[in-house]
Design an enzyme around this catalytic site. Sequence first.
Site, PDB file in Angstrom:
ATOM      1  N   GLY A  88     -12.588  -4.715   0.435  1.00  0.00           N
ATOM      2  CA  GLY A  88     -14.016  -4.415   0.611  1.00  0.00           C
ATOM      3  C   GLY A  88     -14.502  -3.381  -0.383  1.00  0.00           C
ATOM      4  CE  LYS A 135     -18.374 -17.216   7.536  1.00  0.00           C
ATOM      5  NZ  LYS A 135     -18.670 -16.338   8.638  1.00  0.00           N
ATOM      6  NE  ARG A 172      -4.055  -1.940   1.976  1.00  0.00           N
ATOM      7  CZ  ARG A 172      -4.808  -2.468   2.908  1.00  0.00           C
ATOM      8  NH1 ARG A 172      -4.505  -2.310   4.177  1.00  0.00           N
ATOM      9  NH2 ARG A 172      -5.868  -3.171   2.582  1.00  0.00           N
ATOM     10  N   GLY A 179      -8.133  -9.382  -0.480  1.00  0.00           N
ATOM     11  CA  GLY A 179      -6.932  -9.601   0.316  1.00  0.00           C
ATOM     12  C   GLY A 179      -6.193 -10.892   0.043  1.00  0.00           C
TER      13      GLY A 179
HETATM   14  P1  AMP Z   1     -12.638 -14.868   1.873  1.00  0.00           P
HETATM   15  O1  AMP Z   1     -12.111 -13.858   2.860  1.00  0.00           O
HETATM   16  O2  AMP Z   1     -14.099 -15.091   1.939  1.00  0.00           O
HETATM   17  O3  AMP Z   1     -12.132 -14.596   0.465  1.00  0.00           O
HETATM   18  O4  AMP Z   1     -12.038 -16.253   2.330  1.00  0.00           O
HETATM   19  C1  AMP Z   1     -10.681 -16.521   2.385  1.00  0.00           C
HETATM   20  C2  AMP Z   1     -10.491 -17.758   3.200  1.00  0.00           C
HETATM   21  O5  AMP Z   1     -11.148 -18.844   2.608  1.00  0.00           O
HETATM   22  C3  AMP Z   1      -9.051 -18.172   3.361  1.00  0.00           C
HETATM   23  O6  AMP Z   1      -8.673 -17.999   4.692  1.00  0.00           O
HETATM   24  C4  AMP Z   1      -9.045 -19.657   2.969  1.00  0.00           C
HETATM   25  O7  AMP Z   1      -8.317 -20.478   3.854  1.00  0.00           O
HETATM   26  C5  AMP Z   1     -10.511 -20.003   3.062  1.00  0.00           C
HETATM   27  N1  AMP Z   1     -10.829 -21.201   2.272  1.00  0.00           N
HETATM   28  C6  AMP Z   1     -10.587 -21.421   0.967  1.00  0.00           C
HETATM   29  N2  AMP Z   1     -10.951 -22.668   0.631  1.00  0.00           N
HETATM   30  C7  AMP Z   1     -11.433 -23.269   1.749  1.00  0.00           C
HETATM   31  C8  AMP Z   1     -11.945 -24.555   2.040  1.00  0.00           C
HETATM   32  N3  AMP Z   1     -12.049 -25.504   1.105  1.00  0.00           N
HETATM   33  N4  AMP Z   1     -12.337 -24.810   3.318  1.00  0.00           N
HETATM   34  C9  AMP Z   1     -12.231 -23.867   4.271  1.00  0.00           C
HETATM   35  N5  AMP Z   1     -11.747 -22.631   4.052  1.00  0.00           N
HETATM   36  C10 AMP Z   1     -11.360 -22.325   2.801  1.00  0.00           C
END
Ligand code: AMP
Length: 419
Positions: A399, A220, A35, A376
Amino acid sequence: MQNIDNYNFTGKRAIVRVDFNVPLNESFQITDDTRIRAAIPTLKKVLEKGGSLIIMSHLGRPKGPTDKYSLKHIIPAIEEKLGAKVKFATDCMGEDAKELSASLKPGEVLLLENLRFYAEEEGKPRGLAEDVTDEVKKAAKAEMKEKQKEFTKKLASYADCYINDAFGTAHRAHASTALIAKHFPNDKMFGYVMEGEIKAIDKVLKSPEHPVTAIIGGAKVSSKIAIIEKLFDVVDNMIIGGGMVFTFVKAQGGKIGNSLCEEDQMELALSILEKAKAKGVKLYYSGEVIAADSFSNDAKTVICPDNNIPEGWLGMDAAPSTLKEWEEVLRASKTVLWNGPVGVFEMPAFANGTNKIAEILADITSHGVFTLVGGGDSVAAVTQMGFANKVSYVSTGGGAMLEYLEGIELPGIAAIKES
Ligand code: AMP
């Protein structure tokens, strides 16, 4: 509209909102300076054009002044990258901020202490007990609004013009990211980071070369619904990976073992599948995965279909066969957007899928494909692999990027655009 290139900075003091919210380790060393590096071209330009700089930013989420979140820790990094001495105002509302800014000469640089040491920056009252009545809350909010006006006015009084270069906070209507702009009706502009982000995202959303493919990964579904639906208007293909997949698979009756699943989002997942069909978007969300017998780097692993994961096991990464299918889609695309890792990439044993995506994107970029990486964790992945310079654009605002992609007008952008 003013911009940095056409604005006359000679003898002017520019107050610049940057996003220097960088990660620091326990000895206050910067562990990722992306950044800071990103903001340097804007800062240098002002100095080159005969102006002086008042730099302002937040760092972390302090509830008041604390050494831990002091911007003093990053002064050496700014000085080194900017090639200029940086003066420091230890209180962004203090006498020193006023005096130091008033005495700035062309070419000089002043850094203000963390704006979030004041609740006024975000405009949210602090320290209210949880059990106070709604009336008390309302009164505190009204009082804060007035204080925020004063805070904003004072910041504005330090300078002759305002530059917003903090894309990472452009989705927040804070004092320094939006409200301050109205004090500079004819002297406000975007910095190069903001300009670059807007241009790159607009290129994907408004004038992409087809076929367009989005890769949406992460943990999620609930946090990505809005962006997935918005992107259906733009993309030809969507690859859904990471932990999100299992909510879709279970919603369709698949066996997902202990994999991540948001039960309350399963219906929504089914409606997303329907919407994709209705919009003619080809969805890739299923295939073979690498499953593990525990959520750990040294777990036992097995490759299995994502709808037939053994009881007690969890899907952790995309399997080679799935990656091969995705690679074909990506290689046939002209525009690619990537947000979110496709596996638990923090654990080396399950980072292969995410690393492979980074590698493919770097390669197709060299063949003329426009590739935008944002969010991120996917940014961390391309940076870790040394591919950050090999994709077309890396968005620094997680975000903010998501909200912009969702079609939401960001306060930080609107405040500069409106006359
Ligand atoms: P997000 O912030 O929603 O983009 O999520 C990122 C997170 O998703 C990271 O910390 C990854 O470890 C997690 N992630 C990716 N694939 C999986 C999976 N198959 N099971 C659990 N967590 C996951």
